[in-house]
Design an enzyme around this catalytic site. Structure first.
Site, short mmCIF file in Angstrom:
data_model
loop_
_atom_site.label_atom_id
_atom_site.label_comp_id
_atom_site.label_asym_id
_atom_site.label_seq_id
_atom_site.Cartn_x
_atom_site.Cartn_y
_atom_site.Cartn_z
N CYS A 290 -3.86 1.71 -6.07
CA CYS A 290 -3.31 2.65 -7.03
C CYS A 290 -3.68 4.07 -6.62
O CYS A 290 -4.25 4.31 -5.56
CB CYS A 290 -3.88 2.36 -8.42
SG CYS A 290 -3.63 0.65 -8.96
N ARG B 26 -0.16 3.03 -11.08
CA ARG B 26 -0.44 1.62 -10.85
C ARG B 26 0.55 0.96 -9.89
O ARG B 26 1.76 1.10 -10.04
CB ARG B 26 -0.43 0.86 -12.18
CG ARG B 26 -0.90 -0.59 -12.02
CD ARG B 26 -0.82 -1.36 -13.31
NE ARG B 26 -1.40 -2.69 -13.14
CZ ARG B 26 -1.10 -3.76 -13.85
NH1 ARG B 26 -0.20 -3.65 -14.83
NH2 ARG B 26 -1.66 -4.93 -13.63
N ILE C 183 -0.70 -5.79 -8.51
CA ILE C 183 -1.04 -6.85 -7.56
C ILE C 183 -1.64 -8.05 -8.29
O ILE C 183 -1.29 -9.19 -8.02
CB ILE C 183 -2.05 -6.34 -6.50
CG1 ILE C 183 -1.50 -5.13 -5.74
CG2 ILE C 183 -2.43 -7.46 -5.53
CD1 ILE C 183 -0.33 -5.44 -4.83
N ASN D 42 -8.98 2.33 -8.25
CA ASN D 42 -8.08 2.05 -7.14
C ASN D 42 -8.73 1.02 -6.24
O ASN D 42 -9.85 1.23 -5.76
CB ASN D 42 -7.80 3.33 -6.35
CG ASN D 42 -7.05 3.07 -5.05
OD1 ASN D 42 -6.26 2.14 -4.95
ND2 ASN D 42 -7.30 3.89 -4.05
N GLU E 255 -9.40 -3.33 -5.01
CA GLU E 255 -9.52 -4.73 -5.42
C GLU E 255 -10.99 -5.15 -5.31
O GLU E 255 -11.68 -4.79 -4.35
CB GLU E 255 -8.70 -5.65 -4.51
CG GLU E 255 -7.25 -5.27 -4.35
CD GLU E 255 -6.40 -5.52 -5.59
OE1 GLU E 255 -6.89 -6.21 -6.51
OE2 GLU E 255 -5.26 -5.01 -5.64
N ASP F 233 -9.60 -7.30 -12.50
CA ASP F 233 -10.88 -6.92 -11.89
C ASP F 233 -11.35 -5.56 -12.41
O ASP F 233 -12.54 -5.26 -12.40
CB ASP F 233 -10.78 -6.92 -10.36
CG ASP F 233 -9.62 -6.11 -9.82
OD1 ASP F 233 -8.78 -5.62 -10.60
OD2 ASP F 233 -9.53 -5.96 -8.58
N GLY G 103 -5.58 -6.34 10.65
CA GLY G 103 -6.72 -6.67 11.49
C GLY G 103 -7.65 -5.52 11.78
O GLY G 103 -8.46 -5.60 12.71
#
Length: 612
Positions: free
Chosen positions: A2, A48, A51, A73, A75, A98, A361
């Site tokens: 976010c 927002r 997810i 912002n 996870e 979360d 990665g």
């Protein structure tokens, strides 16, 4: 993923228009909704991107009695575990997000709550009980956070452009400009503006409603502690477990997702583990160039055939650079010279048409010693020793007084490392700056100086890895990915850039990561490649690293498509670069086709045109 904003006024009420302007400027980061909360002198805003918890995760969000508010912002990958702990302590939840776990964690553990989070995050909390604003950034710097502190207000945001919506005077930091030319990015905590700072990774700050700011406090530390008691089989078994667990943790999502696939070792590893964990084929996304020498698409194709992924490919043509460059500069908010931002933008744009989140990665080279710079560094340290006759090697213990520039008395100090990462040399920069600015060239970069003091007892290459993880990775690599992806409303997760993966990587002895191969050449990422040999052929794994950079050299050369536009910019008497630099030196760079330096100046010139 976010966009967050916040402002605390010390002498007056917070202005809703200020919060709205700041938040609106980040609409690309959160196209799925916005929210603002204001209470007297403080206000926070949020954009927002949905997810997790699609229905009830709106922000700003508060606790039960509305005394603690958050804009967040990122996870938190261990939020379900933390939620269970908090419920057992009597906390009540109204959402499945979360974000709310952070609120209750702060209620329960205060500032130290950040030590419990595993994830990527930047957030601001308004604590009405203690009359303060608390901001924090994740351990490895995946999510950016900028702030400004003055005599009258404190403000924070996900991007510099949000802070620029406020009516305040900002001054260019010329030392930061020189560091940009030196490194191609501006290392934290500096930004291009003297008044705006980057919050360092693994740090937090508190500001009271009365206008007192705390010192920036570090809550987590990088530390390499090689474990030399395991055999190779044990290392590979643990590597497999740690890597698979991290990829699995990063797959928690309520929206469609996929993976970036450059064709390099790191992204190929991510796809391999995703494919084993998921029942459906992985959606993979690759970008290539018309120039074969810059193309790894053939390696990406090998990966897609092995794992039968749903693959999407696009060829980037740099003719679009004139249109894209101003957009990139606007969103990065300061000069940013990593040209791989261009393909990162395009692969993010392509992926967003199919998914909302991808895994990447990033971090493999820093954690497992994969950069070519590390190989060059070791070659520099070793090259004289290997050519010595036996009698001379026997006298080495007595030669340290007159051969300090020869291995093993070549000292791997900070200045020798800078030789391997410098983009524009000190001599070139000294010649470039106007005489009145000579004093800023080669000023020590404080963050590097401070960090290098902490690693004097590390092995040679782990010194370089440490410096990269502390500086290059968050201020360049992760910033590049965050901005380029969020321009397209795409969340990018990095399973390698994870605290548990780092703690494992930091325990690997240097000799298992980097050593001489059968051809007598230094090679990095060896343990990682041995793990991946379960899935990929040897010639795929043991090739020279290419990177993800576009053919800028060709584009800016005398025959390049952008050459005329470049000359029109730089040879114009009104060119804003000439406020700081010597025209003759820039003309010389054009004549000598110093394309790397010209690219850095092109980016800087575009930033000056937009901001001065």
């Amino acid at each position: 993923m976010c966009g967050i904003t916040g402002i605390l006024q010390f002498q007056e009420k917070a202005n809703r228009e200020d919060i709205q302007l700041m938040t609106n400027s980040l609409s690309h980061r959160g196209p799925d909704g916005d929210g603002i909360w204001i209470n007297g002198q403080v206000g926070i805003g949020h954009r927002r991107l949905v997810i997790i918890d699609l229905d009830t995760g709106q922000q700003p969000l508060c606790n039960e009695d509305e005394t603690i508010w958050i804009t967040f912002n990122g996870e938190i990958y261990n939020y379900q575990e933390l939620r269970q702990q908090l419920v057992s302590k009597g906390h009540r939840f109204k959402t499945n997000s979360d974000t709310e776990v952070i609120v209750h964690s702060y209620e329960e553990w205060g500032d130290s709550c950040v030590q419990r989070f595993r994830g990527m995050f930047a957030f601001g909390i308004v604590d009405l009980n203690h009359q303060k604003v608390f901001i924090a950034r994740d351990q490895l710097g995946i999510k950016p956070l900028y702030y400004i502190f003055t005599d009258t207000f404190f403000a924070f945001a996900s991007e510099i452009q949000a802070l620029r919506q406020l009516s305040t005077n900002l001054d260019i930091d010329l030392q930061a400009v020189d560091q940009y030319l030196w490194l191609k990015y501006i290392p934290a905590p500096k930004t291009i503006f003297q008044q705006i700072k980057k919050l360092l990774p693994a740090h937090y700050i508190s500001v009271t409603f009365g206008g007192t700011i705390s010192e920036s406090k570090q809550y987590w530390h990088l530390d390499f502690k090689p474990n030399k008691t395991k055999n190779e089989a044990d290392w590979l078994e643990e590597f497999d477990f740690v890597f698979k667990e991290s990829v699995k943790a990063h797959l928690v999502s309520d929206v469609p997702f996929g993976a970036f696939l450059s064709g390099g070792v790191d992204s190929s590893a991510i796809v391999a583990y995703m494919s084993q964990l998921l029942e459906q084929p992985v959606k993979t996304f690759s970008i290539g160039f018309e120039e074969n020498e810059f193309n790894e698409l053939q390696y990406a194709e090998i990966v897609t055939k092995i794992w039968k992924t749903e693959h999407h490919t696009e060829i980037v043509k740099l003719e679009a650079l004139e249109e894209l460059l101003p957009k990139l500069i606007k969103h990065y908010g300061e000069p940013f010279g990593d040209s791989s931002a261009i393909p990162t933008y395009y692969v993010s744009k392509m992926a967003r048409q199919q998914v909302t989140m991808v895994l990447s990665g990033d971090g493999g080279d820093e954690f497992f010693a994969g950069y070519n710079n590390y190989l060059d560094w070791l070659y520099w340290l070793h090259k004289y020793q290997e050519k010595k006759p036996r009698w001379e090697r026997l006298t080495d213990p007595f030669s340290r007084f007159w051969k300090r520039d020869h291995y093993p008395y070549r000292i791997p100090d900070l200045q020798t490392w800078f030789r391997h990462i410098t983009q524009m040399s000190s001599g070139d920069r000294l010649e470039l700056w106007r005489r009145e600015h000579d004093g800023i060239v080669n000023q020590p970069i404080e963050i590097f100086e401070d960090e290098y003091k902490k690693v004097r007892n590390y092995d040679w290459n782990q010194k370089a890895q440490y410096l990269d993880i502390k500086n290059y990775m968050p201020s360049c690599i992760l910033t590049k990915v965050d901005i380029a992806s969020m321009m397209n409303g795409l969340e990018v997760r990095t399973p390698i850039v994870d605290t548990k993966v780092f703690e494992f990587a930091a325990s690997i002895p240097e000799s298992l990561n980097i050593a001489k191969n059968s051809q007598g050449n230094w090679e990095g990422k060896l343990l990682f490649k041995k793990l991946l040999s379960r899935y990929y052929p040897q010639d795929f794994l043991h090739r020279r690293k290419m990177g993800f950079n576009p053919p800028i050299e060709k584009y800016l050369s005398a025959q390049g498509n952008y050459r005329k536009a470049l000359e029109a910019r730089f040879l114009d008497s009104g060119c804003k670069l000439y406020q700081y630099f010597r025209p003759k030196t820039i003309q010389k760079m054009i004549e000598q086709e110093q394309t790397n330096s010209l690219w850095l100046l092109l980016v800087l010139d575009e930033w000056l045109n937009q901001n001065i």
